[in-house]
Design a protein around this motif. Structure first.
Motif, PDB file in Angstrom:
ATOM      1  N   GLY A 327       4.323  -8.917   1.297  1.00 44.82           N
ATOM      2  CA  GLY A 327       4.758  -7.742   0.867  1.00 44.82           C
ATOM      3  C   GLY A 327       3.680  -6.652   1.104  1.00 44.82           C
ATOM      4  O   GLY A 327       3.782  -5.323   0.888  1.00 44.82           O
ATOM      5  N   ALA A 328       2.634  -7.385   1.894  1.00 48.63           N
ATOM      6  CA  ALA A 328       1.546  -6.386   2.258  1.00 48.63           C
ATOM      7  C   ALA A 328       1.639  -6.466   3.793  1.00 48.63           C
ATOM      8  O   ALA A 328       2.288  -7.159   4.506  1.00 48.63           O
ATOM      9  CB  ALA A 328       0.097  -7.014   1.969  1.00 48.63           C
ATOM     10  N   LEU A 329       1.524  -5.344   4.375  1.00 53.34           N
ATOM     11  CA  LEU A 329       1.560  -4.961   5.793  1.00 53.34           C
ATOM     12  C   LEU A 329       0.453  -5.526   6.518  1.00 53.34           C
ATOM     13  O   LEU A 329      -0.805  -5.218   6.109  1.00 53.34           O
ATOM     14  CB  LEU A 329       1.874  -3.498   6.306  1.00 53.34           C
ATOM     15  CG  LEU A 329       3.188  -2.836   5.684  1.00 53.34           C
ATOM     16  CD1 LEU A 329       3.288  -1.633   5.931  1.00 53.34           C
ATOM     17  CD2 LEU A 329       4.471  -3.802   6.329  1.00 53.34           C
ATOM     18  N   TRP A 334      -1.478   0.338   7.135  1.00 46.74           N
ATOM     19  CA  TRP A 334      -2.146   0.703   5.808  1.00 46.74           C
ATOM     20  C   TRP A 334      -1.611  -0.457   4.680  1.00 46.74           C
ATOM     21  O   TRP A 334      -0.419  -0.673   4.823  1.00 46.74           O
ATOM     22  CB  TRP A 334      -1.571   2.075   5.154  1.00 46.74           C
ATOM     23  CG  TRP A 334      -2.073   2.281   3.810  1.00 46.74           C
ATOM     24  CD1 TRP A 334      -1.363   2.278   2.849  1.00 46.74           C
ATOM     25  CD2 TRP A 334      -3.293   2.409   3.301  1.00 46.74           C
ATOM     26  NE1 TRP A 334      -2.209   2.710   1.710  1.00 46.74           N
ATOM     27  CE2 TRP A 334      -3.429   2.571   1.939  1.00 46.74           C
ATOM     28  CE3 TRP A 334      -4.728   2.634   3.859  1.00 46.74           C
ATOM     29  CZ2 TRP A 334      -4.727   2.774   1.094  1.00 46.74           C
ATOM     30  CZ3 TRP A 334      -5.811   2.943   3.089  1.00 46.74           C
ATOM     31  CH2 TRP A 334      -5.672   2.950   1.693  1.00 46.74           C
ATOM     32  N   PRO A 335      -2.312  -1.303   4.251  1.00 42.82           N
ATOM     33  CA  PRO A 335      -1.894  -2.322   3.453  1.00 42.82           C
ATOM     34  C   PRO A 335      -1.309  -1.984   1.953  1.00 42.82           C
ATOM     35  O   PRO A 335      -2.256  -1.164   1.329  1.00 42.82           O
ATOM     36  CB  PRO A 335      -3.015  -3.461   3.414  1.00 42.82           C
ATOM     37  CG  PRO A 335      -4.257  -2.340   3.357  1.00 42.82           C
ATOM     38  CD  PRO A 335      -3.838  -1.247   4.430  1.00 42.82           C
ATOM     39  N   PHE A 336      -0.222  -2.319   1.680  1.00 42.22           N
ATOM     40  CA  PHE A 336       0.178  -2.245   0.065  1.00 42.22           C
ATOM     41  C   PHE A 336      -0.392  -3.470  -0.629  1.00 42.22           C
ATOM     42  O   PHE A 336       0.374  -4.178  -0.901  1.00 42.22           O
ATOM     43  CB  PHE A 336       1.879  -2.040   0.280  1.00 42.22           C
ATOM     44  CG  PHE A 336       2.107  -0.927   0.976  1.00 42.22           C
ATOM     45  CD1 PHE A 336       2.193   0.330   0.589  1.00 42.22           C
ATOM     46  CD2 PHE A 336       2.827  -1.089   2.334  1.00 42.22           C
ATOM     47  CE1 PHE A 336       2.785   1.413   1.129  1.00 42.22           C
ATOM     48  CE2 PHE A 336       3.202  -0.058   3.099  1.00 42.22           C
ATOM     49  CZ  PHE A 336       3.192   1.157   2.451  1.00 42.22           C
ATOM     50  N   THR A 337      -1.495  -3.027  -1.000  1.00 38.01           N
ATOM     51  CA  THR A 337      -2.324  -4.270  -1.805  1.00 38.01           C
ATOM     52  C   THR A 337      -3.044  -3.517  -3.003  1.00 38.01           C
ATOM     53  O   THR A 337      -2.946  -2.415  -3.120  1.00 38.01           O
ATOM     54  CB  THR A 337      -3.394  -4.857  -0.920  1.00 38.01           C
ATOM     55  OG1 THR A 337      -4.305  -3.896  -0.456  1.00 38.01           O
ATOM     56  CG2 THR A 337      -3.002  -5.580   0.409  1.00 38.01           C
ATOM     57  N   PHE A 338      -3.155  -4.289  -3.901  1.00 42.72           N
ATOM     58  CA  PHE A 338      -3.753  -3.968  -5.173  1.00 42.72           C
ATOM     59  C   PHE A 338      -5.189  -3.220  -4.942  1.00 42.72           C
ATOM     60  O   PHE A 338      -6.139  -3.651  -4.317  1.00 42.72           O
ATOM     61  CB  PHE A 338      -4.044  -5.195  -6.185  1.00 42.72           C
ATOM     62  CG  PHE A 338      -4.629  -4.789  -7.547  1.00 42.72           C
ATOM     63  CD1 PHE A 338      -3.751  -4.291  -8.273  1.00 42.72           C
ATOM     64  CD2 PHE A 338      -5.764  -5.333  -7.771  1.00 42.72           C
ATOM     65  CE1 PHE A 338      -4.069  -4.100  -9.794  1.00 42.72           C
ATOM     66  CE2 PHE A 338      -6.439  -5.156  -9.214  1.00 42.72           C
ATOM     67  CZ  PHE A 338      -5.166  -4.291  -9.966  1.00 42.72           C
ATOM     68  N   LYS A 339      -5.291  -2.176  -5.525  1.00 39.69           N
ATOM     69  CA  LYS A 339      -6.526  -1.106  -5.372  1.00 39.69           C
ATOM     70  C   LYS A 339      -6.993  -0.879  -6.520  1.00 39.69           C
ATOM     71  O   LYS A 339      -6.270  -0.773  -7.569  1.00 39.69           O
ATOM     72  CB  LYS A 339      -6.309  -0.108  -4.542  1.00 39.69           C
ATOM     73  CG  LYS A 339      -5.719  -0.232  -3.181  1.00 39.69           C
ATOM     74  CD  LYS A 339      -5.133   0.922  -2.242  1.00 39.69           C
ATOM     75  CE  LYS A 339      -4.755   0.381  -0.810  1.00 39.69           C
ATOM     76  NZ  LYS A 339      -3.586  -0.357  -0.915  1.00 39.69           N
ATOM     77  N   PRO A 382      11.120 -11.692   4.168  1.00 42.71           N
ATOM     78  CA  PRO A 382      10.081 -12.530   4.617  1.00 42.71           C
ATOM     79  C   PRO A 382       9.554 -11.790   6.308  1.00 42.71           C
ATOM     80  O   PRO A 382       8.756 -12.357   6.666  1.00 42.71           O
ATOM     81  CB  PRO A 382      10.557 -13.779   4.757  1.00 42.71           C
ATOM     82  CG  PRO A 382      12.152 -13.482   4.688  1.00 42.71           C
ATOM     83  CD  PRO A 382      12.278 -12.247   3.866  1.00 42.71           C
ATOM     84  N   VAL A 383      10.521 -11.083   6.902  1.00 40.68           N
ATOM     85  CA  VAL A 383      10.299 -10.619   7.978  1.00 40.68           C
ATOM     86  C   VAL A 383       9.777  -9.267   7.962  1.00 40.68           C
ATOM     87  O   VAL A 383       8.704  -9.000   8.761  1.00 40.68           O
ATOM     88  CB  VAL A 383      11.661 -10.325   8.898  1.00 40.68           C
ATOM     89  CG1 VAL A 383      11.334  -9.858  10.325  1.00 40.68           C
ATOM     90  CG2 VAL A 383      12.281 -11.810   8.874  1.00 40.68           C
ATOM     91  N   THR A 384      10.063  -8.194   7.254  1.00 40.30           N
ATOM     92  CA  THR A 384       9.652  -7.039   7.149  1.00 40.30           C
ATOM     93  C   THR A 384       8.424  -6.839   6.204  1.00 40.30           C
ATOM     94  O   THR A 384       7.715  -6.161   6.446  1.00 40.30           O
ATOM     95  CB  THR A 384      10.629  -5.777   6.969  1.00 40.30           C
ATOM     96  OG1 THR A 384      11.146  -6.094   5.584  1.00 40.30           O
ATOM     97  CG2 THR A 384      11.699  -6.151   7.917  1.00 40.30           C
ATOM     98  N   GLY A 385       8.537  -7.544   5.293  1.00 38.18           N
ATOM     99  CA  GLY A 385       7.438  -7.506   4.335  1.00 38.18           C
ATOM    100  C   GLY A 385       7.777  -6.425   3.107  1.00 38.18           C
ATOM    101  O   GLY A 385       7.215  -6.204   2.186  1.00 38.18           O
TER     102      GLY A 385
END
Length: 488
Positions: A327-329, A334-339, A382-385
């Protein structure tokens, strides 16, 4: 760039925050700047990476490795010149930009990225402290006039660039003070307003005129402003908020975030607030709907105002913790991560995968509670996230929370159409933004241009500055046939 082995010798250190117990008692900036030796070590971490991907991450094309190296070598005045060559207001972006440049840093592939944002802020602050930042009026005037409508970051950047090209610029601002959401949206604890005021003073000394308290399209006819100038640049932002039309929405005590945040900014500045429309959170149970930056601003503000309790709900699931998680790029995206922002450090009350179903009244027309349900989201592809935007309500997960004040912080859809946009009959894109192609920035009305959130949709301050600069060059070419303004 920097010290050849610096990235192996020094650990990352970003600008720290003041202690929580101290900062929640006031409205001053939460930041505690690094000292010069610390900053020089951070500049030393910048690698000789061959292809500086930080450039691709930065919307404004900051020449990052160059000024990192100059800071490492103690050549601060030169670093400021390089920084100002692409960014009119680095003290703004150094404080409130989420730093996509750091997400694209090559060192960040398998280590902590360079503290680019901290170094940027320090360069700008040093420039003001040393008196290196002064008015730069144009050597001569073209005799042409330009109106800039809106004085947020896009409008300020466009105005300063056009003025330096020699045009006479007038900025129209609907509020009582220039700066847009920089002044009346972003809380003081994230960026104090004297930073904006001194830039406005610099621009006035350069010959730019500011007309505040003027609503083009309401108090002043938009067509009149267009007819009186050789070009007009619309930088009116994206201020039409996303609503939540569910049962009970008409109850008193439910407000958009941008009705709430500007009030506190005015209080801090000593400006009047309508006593009949006081949205203070003191002693109230506050519910914030929306987990983004605006929601975080509401959180920090509500806590400082003395809320009795705060809940913050986000429709989406909790983001992954690292960019390697599903789910994170991956780098350099730009990573879609917890901030975690400063407001979350002060007490994180975010609750994810929650859908608000109903506002419940107290029998007298006021909201007293909120009814919600928990959601189950599908796993990321699983491929694109990417995660498909569909969800199921979890049976039996309904719950209520008390709510005396509900703040809707779910983002913005497009610029306000009533007034200027409708009066001029401007063509809009499929999302309701002013239609103007990137690069030329021309609208459907001759000699009228658009830039920033009004054109591209809700975005970052750094994107607004970038668009304002690029639009200024397009206007200059339109007026004179060529331009000496930088393309970035």
């Amino acid at each position: 760039m920097g010290k050849v082995t610096g990235f192996m010798e020094f650990d990352r250190r970003a600008t720290p925050y003041r202690p929580v117990k101290e900062r929640v008692q006031d409205w001053r900036e939460v930041l505690r700047p690094l000292n010069e030796p610390q900053l020089r070590r951070q500049g030393a971490r910048c690698m000789d990476c061959g292809i500086p991907f930080c450039h691709t991450g930065c919307p404004i094309n900051n020449i990052i490795p160059d000024w990192n190296d100059l800071v490492y070598r103690g050549r601060w005045a030169e670093a400021l010149r390089v920084l100002h060559s692409t960014n009119n207001f680095p003290e703004f972006t150094g404080r409130i930009c989420p730093a996509p440049c750091e997400a694209a840093c090559v060192l960040g592939i398998n280590d902590d990225p360079v503290s680019i944002k901290s170094i940027e802020m320090a360069i700008a602050d040093r420039g003001w402290q040393e008196g290196w930042i002064r008015p730069e009026p144009p050597p001569e005037r073209t005799g042409m006039t330009v109106a800039v409508v809106g004085s947020g970051p896009a409008g300020l950047a466009a105005a300063q660039q056009l003025n330096r090209a020699g045009h006479q610029v007038t900025v129209y601002e609907k509020n009582e003070v220039p700066g847009g959401l920089l002044v009346l949206g972003i809380p003081d604890f994230k960026m104090e307003k004297h930073l904006v005021a001194r830039r406005v003073e610099q621009m006035e000394a350069e010959g730019i005129k500011f007309r505040c308290g003027v609503r083009v399209g309401e108090g002043v006819e938009a067509a009149k402003v267009v007819s009186e100038h050789d070009a007009v640049v619309l930088c009116i932002g994206s201020e039409h908020p996303r609503d939540l039309p569910i049962p009970g929405r008409d109850l008193a005590g439910i407000h958009f975030a941008m009705n709430f945040l500007p009030q506190q900014n005015r209080r801090v500045a000593g400006r009047p607030v309508d006593p009949g429309f006081d949205l203070g959170a003191q002693g109230k149970h506050v519910v914030i709907i929306g987990g983004g930056d605006t929601g975080a601003d509401c959180l920090g503000t509500s806590r400082r105002q003395g809320a009795a309790g705060i809940h913050q709900f986000e429709l989406l699931p909790k983001p992954p913790l690292t960019r390697d998680d599903p789910g994170a790029l991956p780098w350099p995206n730009w990573p879609f991560t917890f901030k975690v922002e400063s407001s979350h450090e002060e007490g994180d009350v975010r609750d994810y995968a929650v859908n608000t179903k109903e506002f419940i009244g107290d029998g007298h027309g006021n909201v007293r509670a909120l009814k919600a349900v928990r959601l189950r989201w599908p796993d990321p592809d699983p491929v694109t996230g990417r995660r498909p935007f569909r969800f199921d309500e979890i049976p039996g997960s309904e719950f209520e929370v008390p709510a005396d004040l509900v703040l809707l912080a779910m983002g913005f859809l497009h610029p306000v159409h009533k007034g200027l946009v409708d009066e001029l009959g401007l063509e809009k894109d499929g999302r309701g933004n002013i239609k103007a192609g990137f690069g030329e920035f021309r609208t459907s009305i001759p000699k009228v241009f658009a830039a920033g959130d009004a054109r591209r949709g809700q975005s970052l301050v750094v994107w607004a500055i970038a668009e304002g600069r690029k639009a200024a060059r397009a206007v200059d070419v339109h007026l004179t046939g060529s331009s000496t303004l930088p393309a970035h």
